[in-house]
Design a protein around this motif. Sequence first.
Motif, short mmCIF file in Angstrom:
data_model
loop_
_atom_site.label_atom_id
_atom_site.label_comp_id
_atom_site.label_asym_id
_atom_site.label_seq_id
_atom_site.Cartn_x
_atom_site.Cartn_y
_atom_site.Cartn_z
N ALA A 33 13.85 36.84 76.56
CA ALA A 33 13.81 38.23 76.99
C ALA A 33 12.35 38.66 77.13
O ALA A 33 11.45 38.06 76.52
CB ALA A 33 14.53 39.10 75.97
N PRO A 34 12.08 39.70 77.91
CA PRO A 34 10.70 40.14 78.10
C PRO A 34 10.01 40.45 76.77
O PRO A 34 10.57 41.14 75.91
CB PRO A 34 10.86 41.41 78.94
CG PRO A 34 12.14 41.22 79.67
CD PRO A 34 13.03 40.47 78.72
N GLY A 35 8.83 39.88 76.58
CA GLY A 35 8.05 40.14 75.38
C GLY A 35 8.52 39.40 74.14
O GLY A 35 8.01 39.64 73.04
N LYS A 36 9.49 38.51 74.31
CA LYS A 36 10.02 37.78 73.15
C LYS A 36 9.85 36.28 73.33
O LYS A 36 9.64 35.79 74.44
CB LYS A 36 11.50 38.12 72.95
CG LYS A 36 11.75 39.57 72.56
CD LYS A 36 13.18 39.78 72.14
CE LYS A 36 13.41 41.19 71.66
NZ LYS A 36 14.81 41.42 71.21
N GLU A 37 9.98 35.57 72.21
CA GLU A 37 9.92 34.12 72.25
C GLU A 37 11.19 33.55 72.89
O GLU A 37 12.25 34.18 72.83
CB GLU A 37 9.78 33.56 70.83
CG GLU A 37 8.48 33.90 70.13
CD GLU A 37 7.34 33.09 70.69
OE1 GLU A 37 6.23 33.65 70.81
OE2 GLU A 37 7.53 31.90 70.99
N ARG A 38 11.07 32.37 73.44
CA ARG A 38 12.25 31.68 73.95
C ARG A 38 13.09 31.26 72.75
O ARG A 38 12.58 30.64 71.81
CB ARG A 38 11.83 30.46 74.78
CG ARG A 38 12.96 29.86 75.58
CD ARG A 38 12.46 28.80 76.54
NE ARG A 38 11.55 29.37 77.54
CZ ARG A 38 11.11 28.70 78.59
NH1 ARG A 38 11.50 27.45 78.81
NH2 ARG A 38 10.27 29.28 79.44
N GLU A 39 14.38 31.55 72.80
CA GLU A 39 15.24 31.28 71.65
C GLU A 39 16.43 30.41 72.03
O GLU A 39 16.91 30.45 73.17
CB GLU A 39 15.74 32.59 71.03
CG GLU A 39 16.66 33.40 71.91
CD GLU A 39 17.23 34.62 71.19
OE1 GLU A 39 16.87 34.88 70.04
OE2 GLU A 39 18.07 35.32 71.80
N PHE A 40 16.89 29.66 71.05
CA PHE A 40 18.03 28.78 71.22
C PHE A 40 19.31 29.59 71.40
O PHE A 40 19.51 30.59 70.71
CB PHE A 40 18.16 27.89 69.99
CG PHE A 40 19.41 27.07 69.93
CD1 PHE A 40 20.43 27.41 69.05
CD2 PHE A 40 19.57 25.96 70.74
CE1 PHE A 40 21.59 26.65 68.98
CE2 PHE A 40 20.73 25.20 70.68
CZ PHE A 40 21.74 25.55 69.80
N VAL A 41 20.16 29.13 72.33
CA VAL A 41 21.46 29.76 72.55
C VAL A 41 22.58 28.80 72.16
O VAL A 41 23.40 29.12 71.31
CB VAL A 41 21.62 30.20 74.02
CG1 VAL A 41 23.02 30.75 74.26
CG2 VAL A 41 20.57 31.22 74.40
N ALA A 42 22.61 27.64 72.78
CA ALA A 42 23.68 26.68 72.52
C ALA A 42 23.26 25.30 72.98
O ALA A 42 22.39 25.16 73.85
CB ALA A 42 24.96 27.10 73.24
N ALA A 43 23.87 24.28 72.38
CA ALA A 43 23.57 22.90 72.75
C ALA A 43 24.82 22.06 72.64
O ALA A 43 25.76 22.39 71.90
CB ALA A 43 22.47 22.33 71.85
#
Length: 123
Positions: A40-50
Amino acid sequence: QVQLVESGGGLVQAGGSLRLSCAASGLTFSIYAMAWFRQAPGKEREFVAAIGQSILSTYSADSVKGRFTISRDNAKNTVYLQMNSLKPEDTAVYYCAAGRTFYFNTKGSYAYWGQGTQVTVSS
């Protein structure tokens, strides 16, 4: 040359659904773990699913459990993310990733990344 191409993003109202696809080429797809991350804008890339090599091995972030489902079709070299009950906080650019890893929720474990697809959820 490895390529991961995401599709299926768009604008949807809260409570709606989207299905993202990621088509892979240039790698032996079946031996790679595949994952979705988001930023998301201004946020770190985060895990969703694998999903691991085995379709029985799936993992998801607590924030999407029960709403998002990851799956893969090794015959089509494609991984999917079915997103239901979308919330405005799910708005982000969604990235597909491929890696030879068991550290499924760690972005540094993935060698290959797509360009991303925008998902916007309106309230």
